[in-house]
Design a protein around this motif. Structure first.
Motif, mmCIF file in Angstrom:
data_model
loop_
_atom_site.group_PDB
_atom_site.id
_atom_site.type_symbol
_atom_site.label_atom_id
_atom_site.label_comp_id
_atom_site.label_asym_id
_atom_site.label_seq_id
_atom_site.Cartn_x
_atom_site.Cartn_y
_atom_site.Cartn_z
ATOM 1 N N UNK A 77 0.638 -1.393 -0.039
ATOM 2 C CA UNK A 77 -0.387 0.478 -0.105
ATOM 3 C C UNK A 77 1.040 1.228 0.026
ATOM 4 N N UNK A 78 1.805 0.719 -0.042
ATOM 5 C CA UNK A 78 2.825 2.693 -0.026
ATOM 6 C C UNK A 78 4.563 1.917 -0.501
ATOM 7 N N UNK A 79 5.395 2.393 -1.266
ATOM 8 C CA UNK A 79 6.455 2.483 -1.196
ATOM 9 C C UNK A 79 7.188 3.629 -1.814
ATOM 10 N N UNK A 80 8.449 3.538 -1.439
ATOM 11 C CA UNK A 80 9.524 5.232 -1.941
ATOM 12 C C UNK A 80 10.057 4.380 -3.355
ATOM 13 N N UNK A 81 10.393 5.676 -4.367
ATOM 14 C CA UNK A 81 10.377 5.071 -5.353
ATOM 15 C C UNK A 81 12.253 6.206 -5.745
ATOM 16 N N UNK A 82 13.166 5.215 -5.908
ATOM 17 C CA UNK A 82 14.286 6.687 -5.930
ATOM 18 C C UNK A 82 15.073 6.952 -7.222
ATOM 19 N N UNK A 83 14.116 8.083 -7.317
ATOM 20 C CA UNK A 83 13.973 8.715 -9.314
ATOM 21 C C UNK A 83 15.932 9.732 -8.826
ATOM 22 N N UNK A 84 16.835 8.837 -9.912
ATOM 23 C CA UNK A 84 18.274 9.910 -9.851
ATOM 24 C C UNK A 84 18.849 9.967 -11.388
ATOM 25 N N UNK A 85 19.620 10.567 -11.050
ATOM 26 C CA UNK A 85 20.044 11.792 -12.794
ATOM 27 C C UNK A 85 22.063 10.483 -12.630
ATOM 28 N N UNK A 86 22.109 9.792 -13.757
ATOM 29 C CA UNK A 86 23.820 9.651 -13.508
ATOM 30 C C UNK A 86 24.562 9.992 -13.921
ATOM 31 N N UNK A 87 23.545 11.491 -14.944
ATOM 32 C CA UNK A 87 24.475 12.378 -16.065
ATOM 33 C C UNK A 87 25.513 13.214 -15.361
ATOM 34 N N UNK A 88 25.892 14.096 -16.004
ATOM 35 C CA UNK A 88 27.446 15.280 -15.286
ATOM 36 C C UNK A 88 26.932 15.587 -14.533
ATOM 37 N N UNK A 89 25.366 16.015 -13.883
ATOM 38 C CA UNK A 89 25.464 17.120 -13.396
ATOM 39 C C UNK A 89 24.337 15.509 -11.934
ATOM 40 N N UNK A 90 25.024 14.986 -11.393
ATOM 41 C CA UNK A 90 23.748 13.829 -11.142
ATOM 42 C C UNK A 90 23.466 14.617 -9.785
ATOM 43 N N UNK A 91 22.114 13.589 -9.543
ATOM 44 C CA UNK A 91 21.242 13.984 -8.490
ATOM 45 C C UNK A 91 20.827 13.023 -8.174
ATOM 46 N N UNK A 92 20.108 13.181 -6.733
ATOM 47 C CA UNK A 92 18.526 12.354 -6.594
ATOM 48 C C UNK A 92 17.610 12.807 -5.537
ATOM 49 N N UNK A 93 16.419 11.517 -5.856
ATOM 50 C CA UNK A 93 15.821 12.797 -4.916
ATOM 51 C C UNK A 93 14.521 10.737 -4.836
ATOM 52 N N UNK A 94 14.032 10.301 -2.932
ATOM 53 C CA UNK A 94 13.005 9.988 -2.842
ATOM 54 C C UNK A 94 11.748 9.679 -3.063
ATOM 55 N N UNK A 95 10.854 9.325 -3.753
ATOM 56 C CA UNK A 95 9.223 9.645 -3.415
ATOM 57 C C UNK A 95 8.577 8.721 -3.352
ATOM 58 N N UNK A 96 7.634 9.175 -1.776
ATOM 59 C CA UNK A 96 6.747 8.373 -1.050
ATOM 60 C C UNK A 96 5.097 8.066 -1.707
ATOM 61 N N UNK A 97 5.041 7.064 -1.892
ATOM 62 C CA UNK A 97 3.753 6.931 -3.370
ATOM 63 C C UNK A 97 2.968 6.128 -2.363
ATOM 64 N N UNK A 98 1.467 6.841 -2.127
ATOM 65 C CA UNK A 98 0.321 5.463 -1.202
ATOM 66 C C UNK A 98 -0.405 4.811 -2.754
ATOM 67 N N UNK A 99 -0.286 3.579 -2.090
ATOM 68 C CA UNK A 99 -1.298 2.967 -3.498
ATOM 69 C C UNK A 99 -2.632 2.531 -3.103
ATOM 70 N N UNK A 100 -3.603 2.673 -3.667
ATOM 71 C CA UNK A 100 -4.464 1.923 -3.585
ATOM 72 C C UNK A 100 -5.086 1.024 -5.052
ATOM 73 N N UNK A 101 -5.405 -0.077 -4.855
ATOM 74 C CA UNK A 101 -5.600 -0.532 -5.660
ATOM 75 C C UNK A 101 -7.203 -1.782 -5.289
ATOM 76 N N UNK A 102 -8.145 -0.745 -6.157
ATOM 77 C CA UNK A 102 -9.979 -1.571 -6.222
ATOM 78 C C UNK A 102 -10.006 -2.751 -6.949
ATOM 79 N N UNK A 103 -10.358 -3.842 -6.431
ATOM 80 C CA UNK A 103 -11.483 -4.668 -7.877
ATOM 81 C C UNK A 103 -12.326 -4.707 -8.052
ATOM 82 N N UNK A 104 -13.357 -5.497 -8.656
ATOM 83 C CA UNK A 104 -14.760 -5.697 -9.561
ATOM 84 C C UNK A 104 -14.733 -6.715 -8.427
#
Length: 225
Positions: A77-104
């Motif tokens: 229900x929750x995840x944290x995604x690491x988004x990053x750049x590995x180029x000449x000016x590297x950076x990274x940031x962690x993005x928390x996401x809440x997930x809701x999955x609904x089924x019929x």
């Protein structure tokens, strides 16, 4: 406007054009999450991403932006995604996401008494959050037509395998005896009740013999010889 003000405005504008936007970072994180959830194709998935710190700035990436996560598990229900750049000016940031999955799932449209025999007028399909689902549920109304309730159900309650018997104790059943080269059908009586795929005890009407059989459909059981 004074010359120094023009220079400052130009620098700010140039800097903004050379940055990776917070919106793009959010889109990368959400796309990665959707691609790696392995959710049922019939499910509805809603993502709620925590707001990123607007004071942070991320340079324009001259390499494809990368995303990864160590918390992507089935049913999470929750995840944290690491988004990053590995180029000449590297950076990274962690993005928390809440997930809701609904089924019929099939629910009762009105309060139903114990021993009620289900039909389509009593049921409807509604999307329900996975966090509220317990036990085996159903997505097809037709598969429940003729099933009997074991206990009372309130309106809006999800129908699951613990609520019903596809074959109930005392019900007449069709017994299908199957071998490699032969299939025989005869009538019988259920001595115990069960849901689809469960093993129950039945008695052959003609021979009076009692056997174990697997519930295969409404009013039907199968015996493998």
């Amino acid at each position: 406007m004074k010359p120094w003000a023009l220079i400052t405005l130009f620098l700010i504008s140039f800097s903004a054009k050379c940055e990776t936007s917070l919106e793009l970072i959010r889109e990368v994180a959400e796309s990665y999450t959707l691609e790696n959830l392995n959710a049922d194709p019939h499910a509805k998935v809603t993502l709620q991403t925590n707001a990123l710190d607007s004071r942070r700035h991320f340079g324009d990436c001259d390499q494809p932006i990368q995303a990864s996560s160590q918390s992507m598990k089935p049913g999470t229900r929750y995840t944290t995604v690491k988004v990053s750049c590995e180029g000449s000016s590297p950076w990274l940031v962690y993005v928390p996401i809440q997930i809701d999955i609904q089924y019929p799932v099939v629910i009762a449209t009105t309060t139903l008494a114990a021993n009620a025999v289900l039909d389509s007028s009593m049921l409807e399909v509604r999307y329900v959050s996975s966090s509220s689902l317990r036990g085996g549920h159903f997505s097809d109304i037709d598969s429940l037509a003729g099933a009997r309730l074991k206990r009372r159900l309130a309106a809006g309650q999800v129908i699951n395998q613990n609520n019903i018997c596809i074959v109930c104790r005392g019900d007449p059943v069709v017994i299908q005896a199957v071998s490699k080269n032969l299939a025989i059908r005869t009538s019988g009586t259920a001595l115990t009740g069960g849901a689809l795929g469960e093993s129950i005890r039945v008695q052959n009407t003609n021979s009076r013999r009692m056997v174990d059989a697997v519930v295969s459909a409404i009013g039907q059981v199968k015996v493998v010889m």
